[in-house]
Design an enzyme around this catalytic site. Structure first.
Site, PDB file in Angstrom:
ATOM      1  N   GLY A 124       0.785  -1.225   0.000  1.00  0.00           N
ATOM      2  CA  GLY A 124       0.000   0.000   0.000  1.00  0.00           C
ATOM      3  C   GLY A 124       0.815   1.271   0.000  1.00  0.00           C
ATOM      4  O   GLY A 124       0.261   2.369   0.034  1.00  0.00           O
ATOM      5  N   GLY A 181       2.655   2.372  -2.452  1.00  0.00           N
ATOM      6  CA  GLY A 181       2.623   2.995  -3.772  1.00  0.00           C
ATOM      7  C   GLY A 181       3.655   2.482  -4.760  1.00  0.00           C
ATOM      8  O   GLY A 181       3.912   3.126  -5.780  1.00  0.00           O
ATOM      9  N   SER A 185      10.247  -6.603  -0.404  1.00  0.00           N
ATOM     10  CA  SER A 185      11.605  -6.930   0.071  1.00  0.00           C
ATOM     11  C   SER A 185      11.822  -6.433   1.503  1.00  0.00           C
ATOM     12  O   SER A 185      12.551  -5.482   1.736  1.00  0.00           O
ATOM     13  CB  SER A 185      12.679  -6.406  -0.877  1.00  0.00           C
ATOM     14  OG  SER A 185      12.573  -5.037  -1.152  1.00  0.00           O
TER      15      SER A 185
END
Length: 173
Positions: A12, A14, A83
């Site tokens: 979330g 972006g 990651s």
């Protein structure tokens, strides 16, 4: 001149939105560009892979090798992947010669509102445990080339910031 833009941040933040906008802009500039989306790769190559630390690290190592091969062959590669572990991102940095880590920093309350995949809703209902950046580990980068506060910047500002940093690093003219 190829290089890798490694977009990291919790769900979330972006990453996918920025990856797609960057791809469009860099393509318009005449560059050969490819986006490696962590979710897309996972769902197509190994949909049954879980989310343990070991499985996440394996997934990330595969993406690192894909990005490295693309960059080696003249493709500007945009990696959009959570990651969550610093160690894995440092591995990517060591493996990929021309590497730019971009951290999309976004407060939890904004990510809860965005919730593009409904993951936070599931976590709030107790249906999902270990969501990265919620009740799961996300180790913030210590020395990324760029930090973007995606909750206060427009997508256009983010794209320009990445391109500006790539030029500053000598990756682009």
């Amino acid at each position: 001149m190829s290089f890798v833009i490694w977009l990291t941040g919790p769900s979330g933040a972006g990453k996918t939105t920025l990856a797609n906008a960057l791809c469009e802009k860099l393509s318009e500039m005449g560059l050969n560009v490819e986006v490696l989306d962590g979710d897309g790769i996972r769902s197509k190559l190994y949909p049954d892979l879980g989310f343990s630390r070991e499985e996440r690290e394996m997934h990330n190592r595969i993406v690192v090798q894909m990005a490295k091969l693309l960059a080696k062959n003249g493709v500007v590669t945009i990696v959009s992947i959570i990651s969550p572990f610093r160690e894995t991102r440092e591995y990517a940095r060591r493996e990929i010669e021309r590497f730019m880590e971009v951290y999309l920093k976004c407060p939890l309350e904004v990510r809860l509102q965005r919730d593009p995949k409904g993951l936070y809703s599931k976590a709030l209902r107790g249906e999902l445990e270990g969501l990265t950046g919620y009740d799961g580990v996300y180790e913030e980068p210590e020395n990324p080339e760029l930090v973007l506060e995606s909750h206060v910047m427009s997508i256009e500002e983010e794209v320009e910031a990445v391109i500006s940093k790539a030029r500053e690093l000598g990756f682009m003219k």
